[in-house]
Scaffold this motif. Structure first.
Motif, PDB file in Angstrom:
ATOM      1  N   GLY A   1      31.432  51.585  19.554  1.00  9.19           N
ATOM      2  CA  GLY A   1      30.918  50.535  20.418  1.00  9.19           C
ATOM      3  C   GLY A   1      30.494  51.120  21.753  1.00  9.19           C
ATOM      4  N   LEU A   2      29.687  50.376  22.484  1.00 14.26           N
ATOM      5  CA  LEU A   2      29.162  50.863  23.762  1.00 14.26           C
ATOM      6  C   LEU A   2      29.693  50.040  24.928  1.00 14.26           C
ATOM      7  CD1 LEU A   2      25.454  51.630  22.768  1.00 14.26           C
ATOM      8  CD2 LEU A   2      27.344  53.239  23.070  1.00 14.26           C
ATOM      9  N   MET A   3      30.910  49.508  24.804  1.00 16.03           N
ATOM     10  CA  MET A   3      31.516  48.780  25.914  1.00 16.03           C
ATOM     11  C   MET A   3      31.823  49.749  27.051  1.00 16.03           C
ATOM     12  SD  MET A   3      32.763  48.544  22.750  1.00 16.03           S
ATOM     13  CE  MET A   3      34.333  49.330  22.955  1.00 16.03           C
ATOM     14  N   PRO A   4      31.904  49.267  28.287  1.00 15.08           N
ATOM     15  CA  PRO A   4      32.229  50.155  29.417  1.00 15.08           C
ATOM     16  C   PRO A   4      33.569  50.864  29.250  1.00 15.08           C
ATOM     17  CG  PRO A   4      31.386  48.051  30.215  1.00 15.08           C
ATOM     18  CD  PRO A   4      31.591  47.900  28.735  1.00 15.08           C
TER      19      PRO A   4
ATOM     20  N   PRO B   1      31.631  56.873  21.043  1.00 16.49           N
ATOM     21  CA  PRO B   1      32.505  55.979  21.815  1.00 16.49           C
ATOM     22  C   PRO B   1      33.049  54.883  20.897  1.00 16.49           C
ATOM     23  CG  PRO B   1      30.411  56.357  22.947  1.00 16.49           C
ATOM     24  CD  PRO B   1      30.248  56.877  21.554  1.00 16.49           C
ATOM     25  N   ARG B   2      34.332  54.614  21.011  1.00 18.85           N
ATOM     26  CA  ARG B   2      34.980  53.664  20.110  1.00 18.85           C
ATOM     27  C   ARG B   2      35.855  52.668  20.869  1.00 18.85           C
ATOM     28  NH1 ARG B   2      35.322  54.924  14.679  1.00 18.85           N
ATOM     29  NH2 ARG B   2      34.236  56.843  14.043  1.00 18.85           N
ATOM     30  N   HIS B   3      36.123  51.548  20.204  1.00 16.69           N
ATOM     31  CA  HIS B   3      37.085  50.588  20.737  1.00 16.69           C
ATOM     32  C   HIS B   3      38.469  51.245  20.792  1.00 16.69           C
ATOM     33  CE1 HIS B   3      34.822  46.742  20.709  1.00 16.69           C
ATOM     34  NE2 HIS B   3      34.146  47.280  19.703  1.00 16.69           N
ATOM     35  N   PRO B   4      39.176  51.173  21.923  1.00 16.21           N
ATOM     36  CA  PRO B   4      40.573  51.632  21.966  1.00 16.21           C
ATOM     37  C   PRO B   4      41.468  50.529  21.392  1.00 16.21           C
ATOM     38  CG  PRO B   4      39.906  50.870  24.127  1.00 16.21           C
ATOM     39  CD  PRO B   4      38.687  50.749  23.249  1.00 16.21           C
TER      40      PRO B   4
ATOM     41  N   PRO C   1      32.533  58.442  28.609  1.00 21.23           N
ATOM     42  CA  PRO C   1      33.757  57.768  28.156  1.00 21.23           C
ATOM     43  C   PRO C   1      34.981  58.671  28.339  1.00 21.23           C
ATOM     44  CG  PRO C   1      32.017  57.648  26.501  1.00 21.23           C
ATOM     45  CD  PRO C   1      31.587  58.656  27.510  1.00 21.23           C
ATOM     46  N   PHE C   2      36.126  58.032  28.476  1.00 22.15           N
ATOM     47  CA  PHE C   2      37.393  58.761  28.544  1.00 22.15           C
ATOM     48  C   PHE C   2      37.684  59.390  27.186  1.00 22.15           C
ATOM     49  CE2 PHE C   2      42.043  58.833  27.970  1.00 22.15           C
ATOM     50  CZ  PHE C   2      42.397  59.638  29.045  1.00 22.15           C
ATOM     51  N   VAL C   3      38.114  60.645  27.196  1.00 18.74           N
ATOM     52  CA  VAL C   3      38.441  61.352  25.956  1.00 18.74           C
ATOM     53  C   VAL C   3      39.945  61.285  25.724  1.00 18.74           C
ATOM     54  CG1 VAL C   3      38.357  63.541  24.712  1.00 18.74           C
ATOM     55  CG2 VAL C   3      36.483  62.902  26.247  1.00 18.74           C
ATOM     56  N   VAL C   4      40.336  60.710  24.600  1.00 21.21           N
ATOM     57  CA  VAL C   4      41.759  60.528  24.280  1.00 21.21           C
ATOM     58  C   VAL C   4      42.265  61.794  23.602  1.00 21.21           C
ATOM     59  CG1 VAL C   4      43.449  59.086  23.110  1.00 21.21           C
ATOM     60  CG2 VAL C   4      41.346  58.064  24.000  1.00 21.21           C
ATOM     61  N   GLN C   5      42.773  62.693  24.410  1.00 21.86           N
ATOM     62  CA  GLN C   5      43.246  63.973  23.892  1.00 21.86           C
ATOM     63  C   GLN C   5      44.492  64.394  24.679  1.00 21.86           C
ATOM     64  OE1 GLN C   5      40.316  67.157  23.867  1.00 21.86           O
ATOM     65  NE2 GLN C   5      41.170  67.954  21.964  1.00 21.86           N
ATOM     66  N   PHE C   6      45.656  63.998  24.166  1.00 19.51           N
ATOM     67  CA  PHE C   6      46.929  64.297  24.809  1.00 19.51           C
ATOM     68  C   PHE C   6      47.712  65.287  23.946  1.00 19.51           C
ATOM     69  CE2 PHE C   6      45.820  59.993  26.123  1.00 19.51           C
ATOM     70  CZ  PHE C   6      45.976  60.057  27.503  1.00 19.51           C
ATOM     71  N   ASN C   7      48.601  66.010  24.595  1.00 12.93           N
ATOM     72  CA  ASN C   7      49.538  66.853  23.850  1.00 12.93           C
ATOM     73  C   ASN C   7      50.539  65.939  23.165  1.00 12.93           C
ATOM     74  OD1 ASN C   7      51.520  68.607  22.924  1.00 12.93           O
ATOM     75  ND2 ASN C   7      51.483  69.884  24.770  1.00 12.93           N
ATOM     76  N   PRO C   8      50.628  65.976  21.834  1.00 18.29           N
ATOM     77  CA  PRO C   8      51.548  65.067  21.133  1.00 18.29           C
ATOM     78  C   PRO C   8      53.020  65.350  21.428  1.00 18.29           C
ATOM     79  CG  PRO C   8      50.640  66.675  19.609  1.00 18.29           C
ATOM     80  CD  PRO C   8      49.894  66.843  20.890  1.00 18.29           C
ATOM     81  N   VAL C   9      53.306  66.520  21.988  1.00 21.54           N
ATOM     82  CA  VAL C   9      54.694  66.878  22.318  1.00 21.54           C
ATOM     83  C   VAL C   9      54.980  66.464  23.752  1.00 21.54           C
ATOM     84  CG1 VAL C   9      56.381  68.733  22.512  1.00 21.54           C
ATOM     85  CG2 VAL C   9      54.657  68.787  20.693  1.00 21.54           C
ATOM     86  N   ALA C  10      55.972  65.617  23.933  1.00 19.03           N
ATOM     87  CA  ALA C  10      56.320  65.122  25.265  1.00 19.03           C
ATOM     88  C   ALA C  10      57.242  66.082  25.997  1.00 19.03           C
ATOM     89  CB  ALA C  10      56.985  63.749  25.162  1.00 19.03           C
ATOM     90  N   LEU C  11      58.219  66.652  25.271  1.00 24.76           N
ATOM     91  CA  LEU C  11      59.225  67.507  25.900  1.00 24.76           C
ATOM     92  C   LEU C  11      59.549  68.681  24.997  1.00 24.76           C
ATOM     93  CD1 LEU C  11      61.757  64.763  27.097  1.00 24.76           C
ATOM     94  CD2 LEU C  11      60.163  66.016  28.555  1.00 24.76           C
TER      95      LEU C  11
END
Length: 298
Positions: free
Chosen positions: A158-161, A194-197, A4-14
């Motif tokens: 959930g185990l959705m694709p 894995p979770r529902h986005p 699954p895609f890991v949702v891990q972004f830098n919360p600071v944009a600029l």
């Protein structure tokens, strides 16, 4: 399923020197800017017979309604300490950097601002609401995208694709896995559950779908109340549905029957109001485009 895609972004944009601009704050800025631009486009095309200055006042009051209404409503209904903050820590209301905004409160704030502005300009209140409704989904969609980038307000396992891993949910994942051997295996395999986005579900439904429907419906002559009714009905139904796959706020949990959430409870009145307004629109006058004079169209 694949990794699954890991949702891990830098919360600071600029980074502007010592100043950090967070993605969530940037989404608010883009929301207000996008709504103002679309509103000005609608005004120029006769959707509301007022001057640019008058519309600027409406946009400002609506923005303040979103911020004040959203924050106050959150503190009244979602704050972890309950309403005791009113007399124990009243300054908590102003700690917006800690997070905490509510759509339903923001909507109420916009309605109050729109009512006051409409009376000042001798316009029917629902003509103003019908004018504003098609631009609101821009902010809803961007706000949910900001939630996604922040890795917050995640969905149920959930185990959705298209299921995704939310590292910020690790403690909750571990607690669930501790009582379920099958989930423990998933934790070991993927490093999280894995979770529902659910943020993306809401971004598409409340942002893209609502904008498309409301914008197209408002581009042709239509009866008063119809656009406001469609907005309330669609938002209420979409929010109520997505709550079934979204984890409720930890400080509240489920309110009844093991599945009713605060979001669902507060969305039910919108569904009812939406149906009533659509019913009222069947007997309301069909509104023609305004013919603004030169001073109004400046």
């Amino acid at each position: 399923m694949s990794q699954p895609f890991v949702v891990q972004f830098n919360p600071v944009a600029l980074h502007l020197g010592p100043v950090q601009i967070h993605w969530y704050g940037l989404m608010y800025l883009l929301s207000f800017l996008g709504a103002w631009m679309l509103g000005e486009y609608r005004r120029k095309h006769g959707r509301l017979p007022v001057s640019r200055e008058a519309f600027g006042d409406l946009a400002f009051y609506a923005m303040m309604g979103v911020i004040l209404g959203g924050r106050i409503w959150y503190m009244l209904f979602y704050y972890a300490g309950g309403i005791r903050w009113i007399w124990t820590e009243p300054l908590a209301l102003f700690r917006v950097w800690d997070g905490g905004m509510s759509f339903h409160g923001g909507l109420l704030g916009v309605l109050v601002a729109g009512l006051w502005w409409s009376r000042r300009h001798a316009l029917h209140f629902f003509d103003t609401v019908d004018f504003l409704a098609p631009v609101v989904p821009v902010g809803l969609g961007l706000g949910r995208f900001g939630n996604f980038i922040n890795g917050e307000l995640w969905g149920k396992p959930g185990l959705m694709p298209w299921a995704m891993i939310f590292p910020n949910a690790h403690d909750e994942d571990a607690a669930l896995a501790a009582s379920n051997p099958g989930l423990t295996q998933l934790m070991q395999q993927y490093g999280g559950l894995p979770r529902h986005p659910s943020q993306l579900y809401e971004m598409v439904l409340e942002g893209v779908v609502m904008f498309a429907v409301l914008w197209l419906a408002s581009m042709k002559p239509r009866p008063r109340y119809l656009i406001s009714g469609l907005f309330a009905l669609m938002y209420g139904c979409f929010r109520f549905a997505v709550e079934f796959v979204r984890v409720p706020d930890a400080q509240l949990g489920y309110l009844a029957f093991g599945w009713v959430t605060m979001g669902q409870l507060q969305s039910l009145p919108l569904i009812i109001v939406g149906l009533l307004l659509i019913g009222m629109s069947r007997r309301a006058p069909t509104l023609a485009l305004a013919r603004a004079d030169s001073s109004q169209s400046a």
